[in-house]
Each structure stands twice: as C-alpha cells, then as structure tokens.
Motif scaffolding. Sequence first.
Motif, short mmCIF file in Angstrom:
data_model
loop_
_atom_site.label_atom_id
_atom_site.label_comp_id
_atom_site.label_asym_id
_atom_site.label_seq_id
_atom_site.Cartn_x
_atom_site.Cartn_y
_atom_site.Cartn_z
N LYS A 190 0.64 -1.37 -0.08
CA LYS A 190 -0.07 0.01 0.09
C LYS A 190 0.89 1.28 -0.07
O LYS A 190 0.53 2.23 -0.71
N ARG A 191 1.99 1.22 0.75
CA ARG A 191 2.73 2.60 0.95
C ARG A 191 3.90 2.69 -0.01
O ARG A 191 4.41 3.73 -0.13
N TYR A 192 4.25 1.40 -0.83
CA TYR A 192 5.46 1.29 -1.74
C TYR A 192 5.37 0.67 -3.00
O TYR A 192 4.39 -0.02 -3.01
N PRO A 193 6.09 1.44 -3.87
CA PRO A 193 5.70 1.00 -5.31
C PRO A 193 6.09 -0.58 -5.76
O PRO A 193 7.04 -0.53 -6.55
N VAL A 194 5.87 -1.62 -4.91
CA VAL A 194 6.46 -2.76 -4.95
C VAL A 194 5.19 -3.87 -4.79
O VAL A 194 4.27 -3.47 -4.15
N VAL A 195 5.60 -5.01 -5.31
CA VAL A 195 4.39 -6.17 -4.92
C VAL A 195 5.40 -7.43 -4.49
O VAL A 195 6.52 -7.77 -5.01
N LEU A 196 4.90 -7.80 -3.27
CA LEU A 196 5.82 -8.84 -2.52
C LEU A 196 5.18 -10.15 -3.41
O LEU A 196 4.18 -10.71 -2.82
#
Length: 325
Positions: free
Chosen positions: A187-193
């Motif tokens: 939600k807070r960072y431009p990444v997908v885990l």
Amino acid sequence: MLKEIGLKTLARTGKTELYAEDYMDHGTKICLRVDINAAEGTAVFDFTGTGHQVQGNTNAPRAITLSAIIYCLRCMVGHDVPLNQGCLAPIRVVLPPGSIIDPWEHAAVVGGNVLTSQRIVDVVLRAFSICAASQGCMNNITFGDESVGYYETVAGGAGAGPYWQGRSGVHTHMTNTRITDPEILEKRYPVVLQCFKLNEGTGGKGRYCGGDGVIREFLFRRPLTLSLLTERRVFSPYGLEGGKDGEKGKNLMIYSDGRVVEVGAKNTVHVGPGDIFHLETPGGGGYGDPDCAADDPPAAKRARTSQVPLLSGSVYSYKLLQESA
C-alpha cells in the motif's frame, strides 16, 4: 563456568587452549585463541592473526567486538546476568590494532554492527563448541528514490545444538525486528511482494538439523535504487560435530527482459518496472552425525548434554535465547 570448561578441556585434550576461525565473504579471516586459567576462572581471548581493516564498511569498532564477546558469555553462563562491563572482568581481550575488529579512526563501520559482529559471535561459539553457526547475516535490504525510502532486515536459519533443532526463519544473535506486513508494504511502496516463504532444505543436515532460510521476492512497479548489505554468500554457516553446513544465501536480479543476474553480497543497482529482486537467506548449520536420528527420549537427551564440554545450563541458556527470538 570458565573453571569447569577449563578442567573438562584439560582432561579431554591435555591443554586449556581453544581455537576457532571463520571468514568474511571478502576473505578477511577472524580468528580466536582462548587460553583458560582453570584454577582462577579467567581467560585470555586473543584475536591475533585476524585480518586488516578493509576498504568497505564491514569494520567493527572495538566496542562492537567487546559487545559480541559479552553476548556470548551471557549465553554460555546459564544464569540471568545483568548486562554490564563487569561481565568482562575475568576476561582479557587482545585485539590487533588496525584489524577489521579494531580499526583505525575514521574507518567505515556500519556493516560491522550488523554483519561482522555476527561473525565474531560465530567464532566465539565455535571455539567453545556451543552450537553450529546461524545464518550470520541481517540481510539488509533498502530501496527508494527522492520521494520514498524503505529498509528491512530478513530472517534466516538458526544453528542446531547438542540437543535441539535450529529454528527456521528467525533472526539470531542480533536484536529481533518485525518485518512489514505485505498489505502495508504494497500500500505504501511501489512494490509487490511476490513471494515470502521458508526455503526448505537450506538448513544443514545433522543429528539435529539447522533451521531453514527464507525466499523473498520484490516486484518493482517504478524505477528505484536497490541496495544490499549481506553476508554468508561465499562462506557457508558451519556445522559442528559432523553436522553439515547450512546453505549460503543468494541475491538475484530477474530483469523484465528475462536476464537473471547474480548481484553479489553488497551492491547498489537501479531497477525498473517489472524487475524482480529474488533473495535467498542462509540456513543454519547442523549438529552431529546426520545418520543418527534425533529421536531420543528426553531423559537420554539430558544424559547426553552432560557429556558436552560445557555446563548443561550453558547450552540450555543458548537454546532459550534462540526460542525467545
């Protein structure tokens, strides 16, 4: 504790000197000779022979080295000893000036706190044959740009001991940290885990097996700068008493065009949309002959710990510390 260890070592080997060594990934050796005076209950911890300070930031200031020694002593003593300088009263520490564990002024030291400190712990515990090596790394991962920044540490495998299996997916020796929940991260960072799971089979085999490391993957959604500060990518976490080494860690970039690149233990790389960072953390070392099943009843386990060249409470103290983490 030192008196008892000294007497048992003397009876077993005819001398009261212990020795161990290990290496940082860049090849610098950390070695330790422990000379115990069993009559007085004192000891000399002599690190002479340890490699020179390095150009990078993995130098450990003297205070970090002493802290690692105090930590090991408190683990081994088997009592709830308050943390204070008096813990070193029976110990004389010899550190070669200008070495990686006692560098000159103005040396870069940030990696010495989170990485080299753990190699010092590995060497001390190996000298006293307490347990196999744990992952020995905080797996420091950072990424960001001008508007956002993120930093995390990632768990790995703990070393096995004379009567316990190593824990999987934990931090060992260093202060425990709680990793960000996937929902908050995305939600807070431009990444997908993309992946976060135990990496089964990476713990060293033994009568008691080392803990497994983990796999963690980030899919980046926009250009960012990724930095890595890790260890145990070259030298494996050691096993003890016939136990096998734990698996080394691995840092890979899987680029959107299909290239897979090994980026090494310490690096800074620029990533773009669709690029994936694949992290594998080290496993813990195994303890004892892998061909001997660890299925003894509790009474047999207790009897066997009395044969370890340490106080049974010493070993148990480390096990409790590992479980509390």
